[in-house]
Design an enzyme around this catalytic site. Structure first.
Site, PDB file in Angstrom:
ATOM      1  N   ASP A 222      -4.195 -12.976   3.776  1.00 54.38           N
ATOM      2  CA  ASP A 222      -5.533 -12.509   4.169  1.00 54.38           C
ATOM      3  C   ASP A 222      -6.617 -12.910   3.167  1.00 54.38           C
ATOM      4  OD1 ASP A 222      -4.394 -10.706   2.410  1.00 54.38           O
ATOM      5  OD2 ASP A 222      -4.615  -8.951   3.710  1.00 54.38           O
TER       6      ASP A 222
ATOM      7  N   HIS B  51      -6.218  -7.235  -0.324  1.00 52.67           N
ATOM      8  CA  HIS B  51      -6.413  -5.807  -0.620  1.00 52.67           C
ATOM      9  C   HIS B  51      -5.625  -5.405  -1.871  1.00 52.67           C
ATOM     10  CE1 HIS B  51      -6.744  -6.408   3.806  1.00 52.67           C
ATOM     11  NE2 HIS B  51      -7.835  -5.674   3.649  1.00 52.67           N
TER      12      HIS B  51
ATOM     13  N   ASP C 230      -2.489 -10.379  -2.413  1.00 57.85           N
ATOM     14  CA  ASP C 230      -3.066  -9.972  -1.126  1.00 57.85           C
ATOM     15  C   ASP C 230      -4.564  -9.687  -1.333  1.00 57.85           C
ATOM     16  OD1 ASP C 230      -2.024  -8.673   1.716  1.00 57.85           O
ATOM     17  OD2 ASP C 230      -3.795  -7.635   0.944  1.00 57.85           O
TER      18      ASP C 230
ATOM     19  N   HIS D 119       0.824  -1.225   0.000  1.00 56.01           N
ATOM     20  CA  HIS D 119       0.000   0.000   0.000  1.00 56.01           C
ATOM     21  C   HIS D 119       0.852   1.268   0.000  1.00 56.01           C
ATOM     22  CE1 HIS D 119      -3.630  -2.289   0.438  1.00 56.01           C
ATOM     23  NE2 HIS D 119      -3.285  -2.794   1.608  1.00 56.01           N
TER      24      HIS D 119
HETATM   25  C1  SP5 Z   1      -1.051  -5.202   3.992  1.00 58.97           C
HETATM   26  C2  SP5 Z   1      -2.515  -5.247   4.310  1.00 58.97           C
HETATM   27  O1  SP5 Z   1      -3.121  -6.316   4.266  1.00 58.97           O
HETATM   28  N1  SP5 Z   1      -3.103  -4.122   4.719  1.00 58.97           N
HETATM   29  C3  SP5 Z   1      -4.478  -4.074   5.040  1.00 58.97           C
HETATM   30  C4  SP5 Z   1      -4.921  -2.770   5.598  1.00 58.97           C
HETATM   31  C5  SP5 Z   1      -6.375  -2.785   5.901  1.00 58.97           C
HETATM   32  N2  SP5 Z   1      -6.792  -1.592   6.581  1.00 58.97           N
HETATM   33  C6  SP5 Z   1      -8.205  -1.333   6.619  1.00 58.97           C
HETATM   34  C7  SP5 Z   1      -8.935  -2.336   7.427  1.00 58.97           C
HETATM   35  C8  SP5 Z   1     -10.428  -2.192   7.309  1.00 58.97           C
HETATM   36  C9  SP5 Z   1     -11.045  -3.479   7.761  1.00 58.97           C
HETATM   37  N3  SP5 Z   1     -12.443  -3.533   7.618  1.00 58.97           N
HETATM   38  C10 SP5 Z   1     -13.004  -4.871   7.733  1.00 58.97           C
HETATM   39  C11 SP5 Z   1     -13.406  -5.217   9.117  1.00 58.97           C
HETATM   40  C12 SP5 Z   1     -13.869  -6.641   9.232  1.00 58.97           C
HETATM   41  N4  SP5 Z   1     -14.156  -6.997  10.598  1.00 58.97           N
HETATM   42 ZN    ZN Z   2      -4.137  -7.224   2.786  1.00 53.29          ZN
END
Ligand code: SP5
Ligand code: ZN
Length: 351
Positions: A284, A197, A195, A159
């Site tokens: 993830d 994301h 990943d 990111h």
């Molecule tokens: C490297 C990586 O995997 N970074 C991920 C960053 C995610 N940050 C935002 C998280 C928002 C999560 N929302 C979902 C909640 C489910 N309980």
């Molecule tokens: Zn991720």
């Protein structure tokens, strides 16, 4: 397979993150790397090595002012801020000047992409060690000391853009691995990001170049962080047009549709005919991950490794996300072990 690992990641081990206006236990913790380390050692997989002294190819990946900011922000916050952890409260929206304002909070918002990426006293130390780990892994592969290497590094990187940190990422380890491979003479490199994301930082770093093909399979940004990039119509800019491939998948995706996307990703990589491959691995995408919704079981990770093996490319794996502590070690092992079943063999011809 060489596994590049150093204990320096422990310098970055935030207890909390500020998410959706609440202070919650942090997801991106040191235990992630140690559980993967323990599992790979228990399985007697690969050869562990420390990062070497070869440096980090920052030029071309991160801006100088951004690196200066990361190195100094926590110390500045102790005197110019509250003495807690730096958190942004405002962001450039209508315009982003070339350089950050001198004011500390102005600078934090200038360089931050979100508010749930904590910075602690040791963040720079750990991030820099992760960047060295990824650069080392790339050097080992480029110099024929291993056919494949795994940078078991954190904090993650995909990111992070040239001059922004977010999503628990500060330095883009995978992009630095690509830059290192290019410096070593691998002109064309493919970067595959699996990943959960979207790797918005990696995409931004390479979207205007045709030398690095960026291919990403991730959760549809309509429903998942980082929300503002990763749609299928983002294909790159200028000479990089056609060298960015986004394969978003709906929440709840299971192995069959995931495999179709991965086959398309592999086709795009094979067509590009790179001389090396970098894989951003996020665990993830596993079923049960607290930040993901995909439903991939350990068998799927085995199949991913086997499919990537069919590309027959010198390969650098870089750890990104993955937050389900009980499964991330086993899933990492499943993927890497099916990619390189005879992982003890580090000769150049071996995977
Ligand atoms: C490297 C990586 O995997 N970074 C991920 C960053 C995610 N940050 C935002 C998280 C928002 C999560 N929302 C979902 C909640 C489910 N309980
Ligand atoms: Zn991720």
């Amino acid at each position: 397979m060489k596994i590049v690992y150093s204990e320096e990641h422990r310098h970055h081990d935030p207890e909390h993150e500020f998410r959706r206006s609440e202070n919650v236990p942090a997801f991106e913790r040191a235990v992630r790397a140690s559980v993967i380390e323990t599992t790979l050692r228990e399985k007697n997989f690969g050869t562990f090595i420390a990062p070497d002294e070869g440096g980090v190819p920052f030029t071309g990946v991160h801006d100088e002012a951004y690196l200066r900011f990361l190195r100094t922000v926590h110390a500045r916050f102790q005197t110019e801020g509250s003495g807690q952890e730096p958190l942004p409260y405002c962001w450039p929206t209508t315009s982003r000047p070339r350089l950050p304002p001198q004011d500390l909070f102005g600078a934090i918002g200038f360089f931050a992409g979100d508010a749930d990426t904590p910075i602690v006293a040791g963040t720079w130390k750990a991030a820099e060690a992760a960047a060295r780990g990824a650069s080392t892994a790339a050097r080992k592969v480029a110099r024929g000391e291993a056919r494949a290497a795994f940078a078991l590094t954190r904090p993650p990187g995909h990111h992070a853009s040239r001059s922004t940190y977010s999503g628990y990422c500060f330095l883009n380890n995978a992009a630095l691995a690509c830059a290192q491979l290019q410096q070593e003479g691998f002109a064309r490199v493919a970067l595959l990001d699996i990943d959960y994301h979207h790797g918005n930082g990696s995409q931004a770093i390479f979207e205007a170049t045709s030398d690095v093909l960026f291919v990403s399979i991730h959760a549809d940004p309509d429903h998942a962080y980082p929300f503002y990039s990763g749609r299928a119509d983002e294909v790159g800019h200028g000479e990089g047009r056609g060298f960015t491939v986004n394969l978003p998948l709906p929440p709840g995706t299971t192995w069959d549709p995931y495999r179709d996307a991965l086959l398309r990703a592999c086709e795009a990589i094979a067509r590009f005919a790179p001389s090396a491959l970098v894989v951003s691995i996020g665990l993830d995408i596993a079923v049960g991950d607290p930040l993901g919704t995909f439903e991939l079981e350990t068998d799927a990770f085995r199949e991913i490794g086997a499919l990537l093996r069919t590309l027959h490319l010198p390969t650098v794996f870089v750890l990104e996300g993955g937050y389900d502590i009980p499964t991330i070690g086993l899933n990492t092992f499943a993927l890497l072990n099916s990619f390189a079943p005879d992982a003890q063999d580090d000769s150049p011809g071996a995977p």
